[in-house]
Design a protein around this motif. Structure first.
Motif, PDB file in Angstrom:
ATOM      1  N   HIS A  18       0.819  -1.212   0.000  1.00  0.00           N
ATOM      2  CA  HIS A  18       0.000   0.000   0.000  1.00  0.00           C
ATOM      3  C   HIS A  18       0.857   1.267   0.000  1.00  0.00           C
ATOM      4  N   SER A  19       2.079   1.137  -0.471  1.00  0.00           N
ATOM      5  CA  SER A  19       3.013   2.268  -0.491  1.00  0.00           C
ATOM      6  C   SER A  19       2.867   3.069  -1.775  1.00  0.00           C
ATOM      7  N   PRO A  20       3.482   4.260  -1.831  1.00  0.00           N
ATOM      8  CA  PRO A  20       3.468   5.038  -3.078  1.00  0.00           C
ATOM      9  C   PRO A  20       4.132   4.303  -4.248  1.00  0.00           C
ATOM     10  N   GLN A  21       4.997   3.337  -3.948  1.00  0.00           N
ATOM     11  CA  GLN A  21       5.632   2.560  -5.017  1.00  0.00           C
ATOM     12  C   GLN A  21       4.704   1.523  -5.633  1.00  0.00           C
ATOM     13  N   SER A  22       3.629   1.205  -4.948  1.00  0.00           N
ATOM     14  CA  SER A  22       2.749   0.129  -5.394  1.00  0.00           C
ATOM     15  C   SER A  22       1.922   0.551  -6.606  1.00  0.00           C
ATOM     16  N   ARG A  23       1.853  -0.330  -7.589  1.00  0.00           N
ATOM     17  CA  ARG A  23       0.993  -0.142  -8.755  1.00  0.00           C
ATOM     18  C   ARG A  23      -0.032  -1.277  -8.844  1.00  0.00           C
ATOM     19  N   ILE A  24      -0.354  -1.866  -7.708  1.00  0.00           N
ATOM     20  CA  ILE A  24      -1.254  -3.020  -7.696  1.00  0.00           C
ATOM     21  C   ILE A  24      -2.669  -2.606  -8.077  1.00  0.00           C
ATOM     22  N   GLU A  25      -3.146  -1.483  -7.557  1.00  0.00           N
ATOM     23  CA  GLU A  25      -4.466  -0.997  -7.969  1.00  0.00           C
ATOM     24  C   GLU A  25      -4.458  -0.557  -9.423  1.00  0.00           C
ATOM     25  N   ALA A  26      -3.348   0.003  -9.879  1.00  0.00           N
ATOM     26  CA  ALA A  26      -3.248   0.391 -11.291  1.00  0.00           C
ATOM     27  C   ALA A  26      -3.345  -0.822 -12.199  1.00  0.00           C
ATOM     28  N   GLN A  27      -2.816  -1.967 -11.744  1.00  0.00           N
ATOM     29  CA  GLN A  27      -2.936  -3.197 -12.527  1.00  0.00           C
ATOM     30  C   GLN A  27      -4.405  -3.600 -12.686  1.00  0.00           C
ATOM     31  N   VAL A  28      -5.168  -3.496 -11.603  1.00  0.00           N
ATOM     32  CA  VAL A  28      -6.592  -3.846 -11.674  1.00  0.00           C
ATOM     33  C   VAL A  28      -7.314  -2.916 -12.654  1.00  0.00           C
ATOM     34  N   SER A  29      -7.039  -1.619 -12.574  1.00  0.00           N
ATOM     35  CA  SER A  29      -7.666  -0.663 -13.492  1.00  0.00           C
ATOM     36  C   SER A  29      -7.260  -0.929 -14.934  1.00  0.00           C
ATOM     37  N   ALA A  30      -5.979  -1.217 -15.139  1.00  0.00           N
ATOM     38  CA  ALA A  30      -5.496  -1.491 -16.496  1.00  0.00           C
ATOM     39  C   ALA A  30      -6.141  -2.742 -17.071  1.00  0.00           C
ATOM     40  N   GLY A  31      -6.483  -3.700 -16.204  1.00  0.00           N
ATOM     41  CA  GLY A  31      -7.094  -4.930 -16.680  1.00  0.00           C
ATOM     42  C   GLY A  31      -8.363  -4.688 -17.455  1.00  0.00           C
ATOM     43  N   LEU A  32      -9.169  -3.721 -17.036  1.00  0.00           N
ATOM     44  CA  LEU A  32     -10.409  -3.433 -17.747  1.00  0.00           C
ATOM     45  C   LEU A  32     -10.126  -2.871 -19.131  1.00  0.00           C
ATOM     46  N   ALA A  33      -9.238  -1.884 -19.229  1.00  0.00           N
ATOM     47  CA  ALA A  33      -8.926  -1.280 -20.527  1.00  0.00           C
ATOM     48  C   ALA A  33      -8.285  -2.287 -21.473  1.00  0.00           C
ATOM     49  N   VAL A  34      -7.373  -3.110 -20.959  1.00  0.00           N
ATOM     50  CA  VAL A  34      -6.693  -4.091 -21.811  1.00  0.00           C
ATOM     51  C   VAL A  34      -7.671  -5.144 -22.302  1.00  0.00           C
ATOM     52  N   ARG A  35      -8.569  -5.583 -21.451  1.00  0.00           N
ATOM     53  CA  ARG A  35      -9.531  -6.615 -21.878  1.00  0.00           C
ATOM     54  C   ARG A  35     -10.562  -6.049 -22.844  1.00  0.00           C
ATOM     55  N   MET A  36     -10.904  -4.790 -22.695  1.00  0.00           N
ATOM     56  CA  MET A  36     -11.726  -4.133 -23.716  1.00  0.00           C
ATOM     57  C   MET A  36     -10.998  -4.128 -25.054  1.00  0.00           C
ATOM     58  N   ALA A  37      -9.713  -3.803 -25.017  1.00  0.00           N
ATOM     59  CA  ALA A  37      -8.923  -3.763 -26.250  1.00  0.00           C
ATOM     60  C   ALA A  37      -8.856  -5.130 -26.912  1.00  0.00           C
ATOM     61  N   ILE A  38      -8.642  -6.180 -26.132  1.00  0.00           N
ATOM     62  CA  ILE A  38      -8.556  -7.534 -26.678  1.00  0.00           C
ATOM     63  C   ILE A  38      -9.872  -7.936 -27.331  1.00  0.00           C
ATOM     64  N   LEU A  39     -10.984  -7.708 -26.650  1.00  0.00           N
ATOM     65  CA  LEU A  39     -12.282  -8.064 -27.220  1.00  0.00           C
ATOM     66  C   LEU A  39     -12.515  -7.306 -28.521  1.00  0.00           C
ATOM     67  N   PHE A  40     -12.212  -6.022 -28.527  1.00  0.00           N
ATOM     68  CA  PHE A  40     -12.406  -5.223 -29.737  1.00  0.00           C
ATOM     69  C   PHE A  40     -11.530  -5.712 -30.884  1.00  0.00           C
ATOM     70  N   LEU A  41     -10.251  -5.924 -30.613  1.00  0.00           N
ATOM     71  CA  LEU A  41      -9.336  -6.322 -31.681  1.00  0.00           C
ATOM     72  C   LEU A  41      -9.695  -7.691 -32.263  1.00  0.00           C
ATOM     73  N   LEU A  42     -10.010  -8.641 -31.404  1.00  0.00           N
ATOM     74  CA  LEU A  42     -10.306  -9.985 -31.897  1.00  0.00           C
ATOM     75  C   LEU A  42     -11.620 -10.021 -32.670  1.00  0.00           C
ATOM     76  N   ILE A  43     -12.636  -9.340 -32.151  1.00  0.00           N
ATOM     77  CA  ILE A  43     -13.966  -9.458 -32.747  1.00  0.00           C
ATOM     78  C   ILE A  43     -14.121  -8.522 -33.936  1.00  0.00           C
ATOM     79  N   ARG A  44     -13.527  -7.350 -33.875  1.00  0.00           N
ATOM     80  CA  ARG A  44     -13.649  -6.389 -34.978  1.00  0.00           C
ATOM     81  C   ARG A  44     -12.403  -6.350 -35.852  1.00  0.00           C
ATOM     82  N   GLY A  45     -11.499  -7.302 -35.646  1.00  0.00           N
ATOM     83  CA  GLY A  45     -10.299  -7.353 -36.465  1.00  0.00           C
ATOM     84  C   GLY A  45     -10.609  -7.697 -37.907  1.00  0.00           C
ATOM     85  N   SER A  46      -9.602  -7.548 -38.730  1.00  0.00           N
ATOM     86  CA  SER A  46      -9.810  -7.750 -40.180  1.00  0.00           C
ATOM     87  C   SER A  46      -9.798  -9.210 -40.587  1.00  0.00           C
ATOM     88  N   ALA A  47      -9.380 -10.129 -39.655  1.00  0.00           N
ATOM     89  CA  ALA A  47      -9.320 -11.537 -40.032  1.00  0.00           C
ATOM     90  C   ALA A  47     -10.715 -12.133 -40.097  1.00  0.00           C
TER      91      ALA A  47
END
Length: 343
Positions: A314-343
């Motif tokens: 829980h220190s200022p060095q910790s990015r553990i909560e940032a990892q949880v937040s990033a998980g949502l954006a990254v998983r949105m990106a994966i779903l979009f790329l795979l489903i709306r990709g050109s393949a």
């Protein structure tokens, strides 16, 4: 693991935010996300760039886009999950998809229905994509050969967890920019960690130097001290194995602690959690030996006081909560790329 030669590709930028991701994902050719071991640096960059665009969507007052309207996504989870499952569910809904959750309990799986039968049932009712977590390594590969929809591996056995690796890369890139030459230490239960395996591939592809630290019983046999090893562990020149955390952490840019996976341990591999904590816990004293700008990461769930000290988590060095937040954006990106990709 089998080494593969590094690959490069030129990938177009992420979709414009001037439209609600209405256009296809230009230049994307992959149908499934099974692991990141064959991803090029350009492909990883496209995922991270698209995740950055999705993070902008999440920052809006109304965080919604119709990018996946009309799409049906099944979350098929045979193992317990909080972060991965909830973030995939929310990611699909924010993108406008219909999301259906299926778990091992409360479904026909409890009655003995086989994986193949479950997959065929899901396909028959119109699944466009299946997000899948399974205790057996390789299960998502079987799914990709069985049904026509897109398959996203949300963790298979001790093998791979590609979206965790991509979100970790996103957090590190947000922190440091180019990861070339950055020193990343991964410490803990390497033997059972699908997170560690996928992170090795993604981080080395992005140019980082990865050091694996664990007691000998929690290292794969091929990496244990005294084993017959090639010059470079795993065939990768920017991976090293170190038994002493105090040596490995000196000058590190990021330190990632892994949970001791008691549910996967076979026999008495550790003398005690107290002894493990004494030698391998991420403490403030140890972090003082890392680079001044060093950050701390953990894929969760944490055993605070075992692999990571409470004050460090829980220190200022910790990015553990940032990892949880990033998980949502990254998983949105994966779903979009795979489903709306050109393949």
């Amino acid at each position: 693991m089998v080494a593969r030669p590094p690959t490069e590709s030129v990938v177009p930028a992420a979709p414009s935010l001037l439209t609600p991701f209405a256009e296809p994902a230009a230049g994307w050719t992959r149908r499934h996300l099974l692991d990141v071991d064959t991803f090029s640096r350009g492909e990883i960059a496209q995922v991270l760039d698209t995740a950055g665009a999705m993070a902008e969507v999440l920052s809006r007052k109304v965080a919604r886009t119709p990018a996946l309207n009309g799409v049906t996504i099944f979350n098929l989870f045979y193992e317990a999950s909080t972060r991965t499952r909830s973030s995939f569910e929310l990611a699909g809904k924010i993108l406008g998809a219909d999301v259906i959750n299926v778990s091992g309990s409360g479904s026909s799986i409890e009655k003995g229905e086989s994986l193949i039968e479950t997959l065929n049932t899901i396909a028959a009712v119109g699944a466009d994509a299946v997000v899948m977590r399974h205790g057996a390594s390789g299960a998502p590969w079987l799914a990709a050969r069985t049904i026509p929809g897109h398959i996203i591996n949300a963790g298979d056995g001790q093998h791979a967890h590609p979206t965790q690796a991509l979100l970790d890369a996103f957090v590190l890139r947000e922190e440091f920019g180019d990861l070339t030459g950055r020193q990343i230490v991964i410490v803990g239960d390497i033997l059972h960690s699908r997170v560690a395996r996928s992170n090795i591939w993604s981080l080395t592809t992005l140019g980082a130097q990865v050091t694996l630290v664990a007691p000998r019983p929690l290292l794969p046999a091929a990496l244990a001290p005294g084993a017959s090893q090639p010059e470079h562990p795993l065939g990768l020149p920017n991976v090293r194995v170190c038994a002493d955390l105090d040596d490995a952490i000196v000058g590190a840019d990021a330190v990632m602690a892994l949970r001791i996976q008691n549910e996967r341990l076979r026999g008495k591999l550790l003398p005690s959690t107290a002894e493990y904590a004494r030698r391998y816990q991420i403490t403030a004293e140890r972090m003082s030996q890392a680079a001044p700008h060093a950050i701390v990461m953990h894929p969760g769930p944490m055993n605070e006081g075992v692999e990571i000290a409470v004050d460090v988590a829980h220190s200022p060095q910790s990015r553990i909560e940032a990892q949880v937040s990033a998980g949502l954006a990254v998983r949105m990106a994966i779903l979009f790329l795979l489903i709306r990709g050109s393949a």
